[in-house]
Write a protein that holds these residues in place. Structure first.
Motif, PDB file in Angstrom:
ATOM      1  N   GLY A 243      24.230 -60.801  12.477  1.00  9.31           N
ATOM      2  CA  GLY A 243      25.290 -61.353  13.040  1.00  9.31           C
ATOM      3  C   GLY A 243      26.687 -61.048  12.486  1.00  9.31           C
ATOM      4  O   GLY A 243      27.710 -61.427  13.400  1.00  9.31           O
ATOM      5  N   ALA A 244      26.936 -60.725  11.558  1.00  8.46           N
ATOM      6  CA  ALA A 244      28.279 -60.156  10.910  1.00  8.46           C
ATOM      7  C   ALA A 244      28.291 -58.900  10.240  1.00  8.46           C
ATOM      8  O   ALA A 244      27.184 -58.592   9.711  1.00  8.46           O
ATOM      9  N   PRO A 245      29.191 -58.069  10.293  1.00 11.58           N
ATOM     10  CA  PRO A 245      29.497 -56.824   9.646  1.00 11.58           C
ATOM     11  C   PRO A 245      28.973 -56.858   8.166  1.00 11.58           C
ATOM     12  O   PRO A 245      28.721 -56.047   7.467  1.00 11.58           O
ATOM     13  N   VAL A 246      29.029 -57.943   7.513  1.00 10.78           N
ATOM     14  CA  VAL A 246      28.922 -58.136   5.954  1.00 10.78           C
ATOM     15  C   VAL A 246      27.303 -57.816   5.669  1.00 10.78           C
ATOM     16  O   VAL A 246      27.084 -57.543   4.840  1.00 10.78           O
ATOM     17  N   HIS A 247      26.529 -58.064   6.781  1.00 11.39           N
ATOM     18  CA  HIS A 247      25.238 -58.033   6.518  1.00 11.39           C
ATOM     19  C   HIS A 247      24.784 -56.410   6.552  1.00 11.39           C
ATOM     20  O   HIS A 247      23.453 -56.188   6.211  1.00 11.39           O
TER      21      HIS A 247
ATOM     22  N   ILE B 123      25.415 -55.151  15.244  1.00 12.78           N
ATOM     23  CA  ILE B 123      25.569 -56.538  15.584  1.00 12.78           C
ATOM     24  C   ILE B 123      24.753 -57.125  16.658  1.00 12.78           C
ATOM     25  O   ILE B 123      24.649 -56.661  17.831  1.00 12.78           O
TER      26      ILE B 123
ATOM     27  N   LYS C 233      25.003 -59.495  18.700  1.00 17.96           N
ATOM     28  CA  LYS C 233      25.259 -59.773  20.101  1.00 17.96           C
ATOM     29  C   LYS C 233      25.790 -58.766  20.776  1.00 17.96           C
ATOM     30  O   LYS C 233      25.911 -58.813  21.957  1.00 17.96           O
ATOM     31  N   GLN C 234      25.856 -57.435  20.461  1.00 20.73           N
ATOM     32  CA  GLN C 234      25.707 -56.111  21.258  1.00 20.73           C
ATOM     33  C   GLN C 234      24.579 -55.902  21.635  1.00 20.73           C
ATOM     34  O   GLN C 234      24.458 -54.853  22.595  1.00 20.73           O
TER      35      GLN C 234
END
Length: 165
Positions: free
Chosen positions: A106-110, A137, A139-140
Motif C-alpha cells: 500500500g505504501a512505498p515504505v513497504h 504499489i 493501487k497501480q
C-alpha cells in the motif's frame, strides 16, 4: 528456451498478485503461474511434501530454470502462505536459479520488505542470483474481468525486470 515458475503468494481469492503474474506470463514465454493458496492447506501447514499437489509444485520449482516469487506485503513481510510453502522446500531448492522477487503493498515504505524479508529467504534456499526485484504499489494494479490494467509506468518496469530474469 528457459522455463520460469511464478509462485503467487497471495492468500486472497481475488488476488492482484495472481492477476499480475498471469499478465506477465501472457507476455513472456514458458512462465507457469502457481497460486500457492490453491494448494491443500492441511498439506502446506503439515509440510507434507508427499501430498500430490504439493510435490508437483516442488518438482516444478526444482525443474525450473528461473523463478518469479511474488506476494503482497503483510505486517512488513511477504505473506504467510508463501512463507509456509518456502519453508517446506529442501535447503538448496533454489540452487543455481535466478529469482525475481516481486512485492506489492500500500505504501512505498513497504519496499524494504524486498531486502529485509524476502531476499534473505531466497538466498538461504540457495538462489544463485536474486535480482533487485520490484515493489509495486497495489493501487497501480487494477483488477479487471480480463486480468489487470497497470499504471502507465509499470509495464516498462516489469518488462525490464523480466528481461533481466
Amino acid at each position: 528456451m528457459p522455463s520460469i515458475v511464478a509462485l503467487a503468494g497471495s492468500p486472497s481469492v481475488d488476488s492482484r498478485t495472481v492477476a499480475l503474474l498471469r499478465h506477465i506470463a501472457s507476455h513472456t514465454h514458458d512462465v507457469d503461474v502457481v497460486p500457492i493458496r490453491a494448494l491443500p492447506a492441511e498439506a502446506l501447514l503439515g509440510a507434507d511434501v508427499d501430498d500430490p499437489a504439493v510435490s508437483e509444485v516442488v518438482k516444478k520449482v526444482a525443474d525450473a530454470d528461473a523463478l518469479i516469487v511474488a506476494s503482497p506485503v503483510y505486517k512488513a513481510a511477504y505473506s504467510g502462505v508463501l512463507k509456509t510453502f518456502l519453508d517446506l522446500l529442501p535447503p538448496a531448492a533454489l540452487a543455481g536459479k535466478t529469482v525475481l522477487p516481486i512485492l506489492t503493498g500500500g505504501a512505498p515504505v513497504h519496499a524494504l520488505a524486498l531486502d529485509y524479508a524476502l531476499r534473505p529467504v531466497l538466498t538461504a534456499l540457495g538462489a544463485r542470483h536474486v535480482l533487485t526485484g520490484l515493489f509495486l504499489i497495489d493501487k497501480q494494479i487494477e483488477r479487471t474481468p480480463d486480468g489487470v490494467v497497470l499504471a502507465p509506468d509499470l509495464q516498462a518496469r516489469i518488462d525490464a525486470a523480466v528481461a533481466e530474469l
